[in-house]
Design a protein around this motif. Sequence first.
Motif, PDB file in Angstrom:
ATOM      1  N   HIS A   4       0.824  -1.206   0.000  1.00  0.00           N
ATOM      2  CA  HIS A   4       0.000   0.000   0.000  1.00  0.00           C
ATOM      3  C   HIS A   4       0.861   1.261   0.000  1.00  0.00           C
ATOM      4  O   HIS A   4       1.896   1.317   0.674  1.00  0.00           O
ATOM      5  CB  HIS A   4      -0.912   0.016   1.233  1.00  0.00           C
ATOM      6  CG  HIS A   4      -1.960  -1.052   1.204  1.00  0.00           C
ATOM      7  ND1 HIS A   4      -3.285  -0.797   1.411  1.00  0.00           N
ATOM      8  CD2 HIS A   4      -1.885  -2.392   0.970  1.00  0.00           C
ATOM      9  CE1 HIS A   4      -3.976  -1.923   1.317  1.00  0.00           C
ATOM     10  NE2 HIS A   4      -3.144  -2.895   1.054  1.00  0.00           N
ATOM     11  N   GLN A   7       0.172   9.973  -0.950  1.00  0.00           N
ATOM     12  CA  GLN A   7      -1.224  10.306  -1.160  1.00  0.00           C
ATOM     13  C   GLN A   7      -1.541  11.798  -1.045  1.00  0.00           C
ATOM     14  O   GLN A   7      -2.692  12.191  -1.145  1.00  0.00           O
ATOM     15  CB  GLN A   7      -2.068   9.506  -0.157  1.00  0.00           C
ATOM     16  CG  GLN A   7      -1.886   8.003  -0.335  1.00  0.00           C
ATOM     17  CD  GLN A   7      -2.468   7.198   0.808  1.00  0.00           C
ATOM     18  OE1 GLN A   7      -3.071   7.738   1.717  1.00  0.00           O
ATOM     19  NE2 GLN A   7      -2.275   5.895   0.760  1.00  0.00           N
ATOM     20  N   SER A  46      -5.778   6.641  -8.280  1.00  0.00           N
ATOM     21  CA  SER A  46      -6.972   6.460  -7.459  1.00  0.00           C
ATOM     22  C   SER A  46      -8.025   7.532  -7.709  1.00  0.00           C
ATOM     23  O   SER A  46      -9.120   7.469  -7.145  1.00  0.00           O
ATOM     24  CB  SER A  46      -6.599   6.464  -5.971  1.00  0.00           C
ATOM     25  OG  SER A  46      -6.059   7.723  -5.579  1.00  0.00           O
ATOM     26  N   GLU A  52       0.198  -0.912  -8.343  1.00  0.00           N
ATOM     27  CA  GLU A  52      -0.625   0.243  -7.971  1.00  0.00           C
ATOM     28  C   GLU A  52      -1.928   0.263  -8.770  1.00  0.00           C
ATOM     29  O   GLU A  52      -2.992   0.566  -8.230  1.00  0.00           O
ATOM     30  CB  GLU A  52       0.165   1.536  -8.188  1.00  0.00           C
ATOM     31  CG  GLU A  52       1.291   1.739  -7.186  1.00  0.00           C
ATOM     32  CD  GLU A  52       2.285   2.819  -7.588  1.00  0.00           C
ATOM     33  OE1 GLU A  52       3.287   2.995  -6.865  1.00  0.00           O
ATOM     34  OE2 GLU A  52       2.073   3.468  -8.637  1.00  0.00           O
ATOM     35  N   LYS A  57      -4.369  -2.437  -7.518  1.00  0.00           N
ATOM     36  CA  LYS A  57      -5.061  -2.037  -6.292  1.00  0.00           C
ATOM     37  C   LYS A  57      -6.276  -1.174  -6.607  1.00  0.00           C
ATOM     38  O   LYS A  57      -7.298  -1.251  -5.914  1.00  0.00           O
ATOM     39  CB  LYS A  57      -4.087  -1.290  -5.379  1.00  0.00           C
ATOM     40  CG  LYS A  57      -4.653  -0.839  -4.054  1.00  0.00           C
ATOM     41  CD  LYS A  57      -3.566  -0.197  -3.209  1.00  0.00           C
ATOM     42  CE  LYS A  57      -4.137   0.370  -1.920  1.00  0.00           C
ATOM     43  NZ  LYS A  57      -5.009   1.529  -2.157  1.00  0.00           N
ATOM     44  N   GLU A  58      -6.192  -0.370  -7.661  1.00  0.00           N
ATOM     45  CA  GLU A  58      -7.277   0.542  -8.025  1.00  0.00           C
ATOM     46  C   GLU A  58      -8.219  -0.047  -9.068  1.00  0.00           C
ATOM     47  O   GLU A  58      -9.262   0.543  -9.360  1.00  0.00           O
ATOM     48  CB  GLU A  58      -6.697   1.857  -8.553  1.00  0.00           C
ATOM     49  CG  GLU A  58      -5.787   2.579  -7.586  1.00  0.00           C
ATOM     50  CD  GLU A  58      -6.458   2.945  -6.277  1.00  0.00           C
ATOM     51  OE1 GLU A  58      -7.710   3.084  -6.267  1.00  0.00           O
ATOM     52  OE2 GLU A  58      -5.751   3.064  -5.259  1.00  0.00           O
ATOM     53  N   LEU A 109      -7.555  -0.286 -12.259  1.00  0.00           N
ATOM     54  CA  LEU A 109      -7.459   0.629 -13.391  1.00  0.00           C
ATOM     55  C   LEU A 109      -6.872  -0.115 -14.589  1.00  0.00           C
ATOM     56  O   LEU A 109      -5.748  -0.612 -14.519  1.00  0.00           O
ATOM     57  CB  LEU A 109      -6.579   1.823 -13.034  1.00  0.00           C
ATOM     58  CG  LEU A 109      -6.590   2.985 -14.026  1.00  0.00           C
ATOM     59  CD1 LEU A 109      -7.959   3.658 -14.025  1.00  0.00           C
ATOM     60  CD2 LEU A 109      -5.508   4.004 -13.677  1.00  0.00           C
ATOM     61  N   LYS A 152     -11.705  -4.319 -12.379  1.00  0.00           N
ATOM     62  CA  LYS A 152     -12.347  -4.116 -11.074  1.00  0.00           C
ATOM     63  C   LYS A 152     -12.314  -5.406 -10.257  1.00  0.00           C
ATOM     64  O   LYS A 152     -12.194  -5.373  -9.024  1.00  0.00           O
ATOM     65  CB  LYS A 152     -13.789  -3.654 -11.261  1.00  0.00           C
ATOM     66  CG  LYS A 152     -13.931  -2.276 -11.905  1.00  0.00           C
ATOM     67  CD  LYS A 152     -13.278  -1.186 -11.076  1.00  0.00           C
ATOM     68  CE  LYS A 152     -13.489   0.189 -11.720  1.00  0.00           C
ATOM     69  NZ  LYS A 152     -12.716   1.256 -11.007  1.00  0.00           N
ATOM     70  N   ALA A 205      -9.000  -5.605  -8.616  1.00  0.00           N
ATOM     71  CA  ALA A 205      -8.951  -4.713  -7.454  1.00  0.00           C
ATOM     72  C   ALA A 205      -9.651  -5.349  -6.256  1.00  0.00           C
ATOM     73  O   ALA A 205      -9.184  -5.234  -5.113  1.00  0.00           O
ATOM     74  CB  ALA A 205      -9.602  -3.375  -7.785  1.00  0.00           C
ATOM     75  N   LYS A 231      -7.816  -6.218  -2.701  1.00  0.00           N
ATOM     76  CA  LYS A 231      -8.338  -5.774  -1.410  1.00  0.00           C
ATOM     77  C   LYS A 231      -8.527  -6.953  -0.474  1.00  0.00           C
ATOM     78  O   LYS A 231      -8.165  -6.893   0.710  1.00  0.00           O
ATOM     79  CB  LYS A 231      -9.658  -5.034  -1.618  1.00  0.00           C
ATOM     80  CG  LYS A 231     -10.251  -4.446  -0.343  1.00  0.00           C
ATOM     81  CD  LYS A 231     -11.546  -3.696  -0.647  1.00  0.00           C
ATOM     82  CE  LYS A 231     -12.143  -3.120   0.640  1.00  0.00           C
ATOM     83  NZ  LYS A 231     -13.445  -2.431   0.376  1.00  0.00           N
TER      84      LYS A 231
END
Length: 471
Positions: free
Chosen positions: A257, A263, A346, A364, A367-368, A370, A431, A434, A438
Amino acid sequence: MSNSTSQDHHISSESPHIVLFPSPGMGHLTPFLRLAVIFASQGCLVTLIKPQPSLVSDEESKQISNFLNSHYNINSLEFHPTILNSENSISNLHYSFINQVKALNSLILCQLPSFLLSLPKPATALFADFAVAASLETVSSDISIPCFLVCTTSARCYSTVAYLPELISKISKNPSEFEIPGISPVPRSIIPPSWLDISYSNELLTTYLIPNALSLSKVSGILLNSFTSFEKETITSLMEGKVLTSLPPMYPIGPLHPYELDQIQEHDYFSWLGDKPAESVVYVNFGSRTVLSDEQTIELEQALKRSGFPFIWVFPKSSFDDSFVERKDVEGFVLKGWANQPGILSHPSVGGFINQCEWNSVTEASKEGLPILAWPQHGDHKMNAEVVKNSGLGIWVEDWGWGGEKLVKRNEIEARVRELMGDKSLRAKAKKVAKEAKEAWEGNGSSKQALYGVLELLIQQQQQKKNHHLK
């Protein structure tokens, strides 16, 4: 389990003392900094050995300083540069990767044992990079502490590197693909050409890849910035010892993370993004060290404009044309140098990512959720792009070849940008990735359990060492 630091967290005298020793390059530094935050959040005493200033870029030095200023519960130390001189300083190496590695390993061989012994609290374990595996093996008897490696690439690439000594004899036979136990065959086309040059003059192979691959069996474990569902076949085979029985335990603890500094969203481009519709913006970033040719840059720019999607494009500081960068208009926001990539990825306005498949960027994006348009340029990028394609995270046009191998025309790029931004099934698959990323960190998730496994091992080893001294 939270990955954020707790400023009030009490570090007990029994807590493991973890020493992190990253290699130069943001692709190597970033996962180590994120690991530092994770370990500190679990009550560990963490010491970061800062890379020598002569071996890192100004931007990397700035990022390390900013990180340490905002994470005061993480200690930092650096070697005294007694062995670095004009012959192996980065200014004279022209950022040569292999010479960076040589200088780094010289530091380890000459100074690491005495350095670790001088720490106020003895180190429980050392976490370092693949680049120094062979040197760690040489000095391991002097260090007398467990040494782990942090894998900064995909499990797919790690498996190939680990098995590379076995493949050397097969390279000259010019096969179209290489068989590696437990995983799907590795196409010759996705292995960097420099790895296939088996001449003695190829220092990348003889000085870097082969010695370190042969030393993997000597370390206590491998921390992998990936998660089981993302590379299920490869990670499962590695953990079950199918690839090579001699490899150490594998701990898949990704996706790592971003820490708080990643961020912060106090940049003009976040205001610009805020005015754009959801999932409408294409984000383009080929990393800090990859520079597209002038011709290829023009083709990509025209493709983005013709696609009709607004874009945000990050150029490295060595960009070809200063008149093109740091410009914002109706079509795009173009900037030069470092960008807050986790924040951009994000952002709800961003709907697609064009990237060379540097592994931090891939994780990265995973995680999103994308979608990625993979455009590999060199190194491990094609192996990582294969993961992106097979996992459903994105698309990879294999016949675009390596970076600079061919000039990809604007109409080809435009078609793929439209696919990236408009394919609903692709977005749904991303998605799903992602969601799995998670879940890896929630409840009894695979990555969470892998991290706990490392911490439990360290606590046990520390207690055993303490009991031994009491006897």
